[in-house]
Design an enzyme around this catalytic site. Structure first.
Site, mmCIF file in Angstrom:
data_model
loop_
_atom_site.group_PDB
_atom_site.id
_atom_site.type_symbol
_atom_site.label_atom_id
_atom_site.label_comp_id
_atom_site.label_asym_id
_atom_site.label_seq_id
_atom_site.Cartn_x
_atom_site.Cartn_y
_atom_site.Cartn_z
ATOM 1 N N CYS A 41 0.837 -1.193 0.000
ATOM 2 C CA CYS A 41 0.000 0.000 0.000
ATOM 3 C C CYS A 41 0.881 1.255 0.000
ATOM 4 O O CYS A 41 2.001 1.236 0.506
ATOM 5 C CB CYS A 41 -0.914 0.003 1.227
ATOM 6 S SG CYS A 41 -2.063 1.402 1.252
ATOM 7 N N ASP A 43 0.455 3.758 1.776
ATOM 8 C CA ASP A 43 0.407 4.344 3.124
ATOM 9 C C ASP A 43 1.803 4.705 3.638
ATOM 10 O O ASP A 43 2.715 3.879 3.612
ATOM 11 C CB ASP A 43 -0.257 3.345 4.077
ATOM 12 C CG ASP A 43 -0.652 3.982 5.389
ATOM 13 O OD1 ASP A 43 -1.852 4.014 5.688
ATOM 14 O OD2 ASP A 43 0.254 4.447 6.129
ATOM 15 N N ARG A 45 2.962 5.016 6.475
ATOM 16 C CA ARG A 45 3.430 4.368 7.713
ATOM 17 C C ARG A 45 4.043 3.003 7.481
ATOM 18 O O ARG A 45 4.611 2.406 8.396
ATOM 19 C CB ARG A 45 2.254 4.242 8.695
ATOM 20 C CG ARG A 45 1.679 5.579 9.101
ATOM 21 C CD ARG A 45 0.328 5.412 9.747
ATOM 22 N NE ARG A 45 -0.678 4.921 8.811
ATOM 23 C CZ ARG A 45 -1.952 4.689 9.113
ATOM 24 N NH1 ARG A 45 -2.373 4.886 10.349
ATOM 25 N NH2 ARG A 45 -2.800 4.252 8.203
ATOM 26 N N HIS A 97 -1.966 -3.921 5.144
ATOM 27 C CA HIS A 97 -1.753 -3.454 6.519
ATOM 28 C C HIS A 97 -3.093 -3.128 7.152
ATOM 29 O O HIS A 97 -4.020 -2.668 6.477
ATOM 30 C CB HIS A 97 -0.841 -2.212 6.540
ATOM 31 C CG HIS A 97 -1.454 -0.999 5.913
ATOM 32 N ND1 HIS A 97 -2.004 0.021 6.661
ATOM 33 C CD2 HIS A 97 -1.639 -0.653 4.627
ATOM 34 C CE1 HIS A 97 -2.480 0.955 5.848
ATOM 35 N NE2 HIS A 97 -2.275 0.569 4.599
ATOM 36 N N CYS A 100 -5.937 0.306 6.986
ATOM 37 C CA CYS A 100 -5.730 0.764 5.609
ATOM 38 C C CYS A 100 -6.896 1.656 5.175
ATOM 39 O O CYS A 100 -8.050 1.220 5.160
ATOM 40 C CB CYS A 100 -5.604 -0.436 4.677
ATOM 41 S SG CYS A 100 -5.303 0.038 2.962
HETATM 42 CO CO CO Z 1 -3.371 1.224 2.998
#
Ligand code: CO
Length: 208
Positions: A41, A43, A45, A97, A100
């Site tokens: 992803c 993302d 993090r 994750h 998400c």
């Molecule tokens: Co995500």
């Protein structure tokens, strides 16, 4: 953080790498030979190399919203083709994750504009597993489970491709489904039964 700070950080990183290994950048410059393709992803993090403890040159990376493998996504399919047929990676990892945002958005029935067609692929995962998901009472648990089922379905989408099927047969390429838990920092292996999946779907998706 001031954006200029990034260049200061970069300078420090260069000096640190050279201090550890004087030939670090000469070696990087020679080419890449990664064993792993990582599909994760976008993302911020989930820092792929950092959580896996891998160095530059060891991980070929593709990231998008909710770590999707979509058959008509030329970008993703090109990455898969290049990583498997040219770089000859040994493992392909789909890493989702918990928490998400893409998965969360797909769970809410509303018009999200240009995001709709992308999220629809995640909604298809929900539809495929509707019975299991709707039986989960806690919304948080249902959310976590959809994250896992989405990884599973994206692994299946990978296994549908000619590149994966061929490399599996010819040189034992493996597909793995993982989930990153940012509450603990740990990676969870969903233990996708690759052999079983490929046997199961080849009736419909076989390419040879
Ligand atoms: Co995500």
């Amino acid at each position: 953080m001031d954006i200029d700070q990034i260049f200061n950080n970069n300078e420090k990183w260069v000096q640190q790498k050279i201090a550890e290994n004087a030939f670090f950048f000469d070696e990087l410059n020679k080419g890449q030979f990664p064993d792993y393709l990582y599909i994760g992803c976008s993302d911020s993090r989930v820092a792929a190399e950092e959580i896996m403890g891998l160095a530059p040159g060891e991980l070929f990376v593709h990231r998008n919203i909710a770590n999707m493998v979509v058959g008509i996504d030329l970008n993703g399919m090109s990455v898969i083709k290049y990583a498997i047929d040219h770089l000859k990676v040994k493992h392909v990892i789909v890493c989702g994750h918990y928490q998400c945002g893409g998965i969360k958005a797909a769970m809410i029935s509303q018009d999200m504009g240009i995001l709709n067609p992308w999220l629809r692929n995640i909604r298809d995962v929900y539809r495929l597993h509707k019975e299991e998901l709707n039986a989960i009472i806690s919304e948080d648990d249902r959310y976590d489970r959809l994250v896992e089922l989405n990884v599973q379905e994206q692994c299946i989408n990978l296994i549908k491709t000619a590149e994966v099927q061929r490399a599996y047969k010819e040189r034992g390429l493996l597909v793995h489904g993982w989930v990153f838990n940012m509450k603990t920092g740990k990676l969870k292996d969903l233990k996708i039964d690759f052999g079983h999946v490929i046997k199961n779907i080849r009736e419909i998706y076989r390419i040879d």
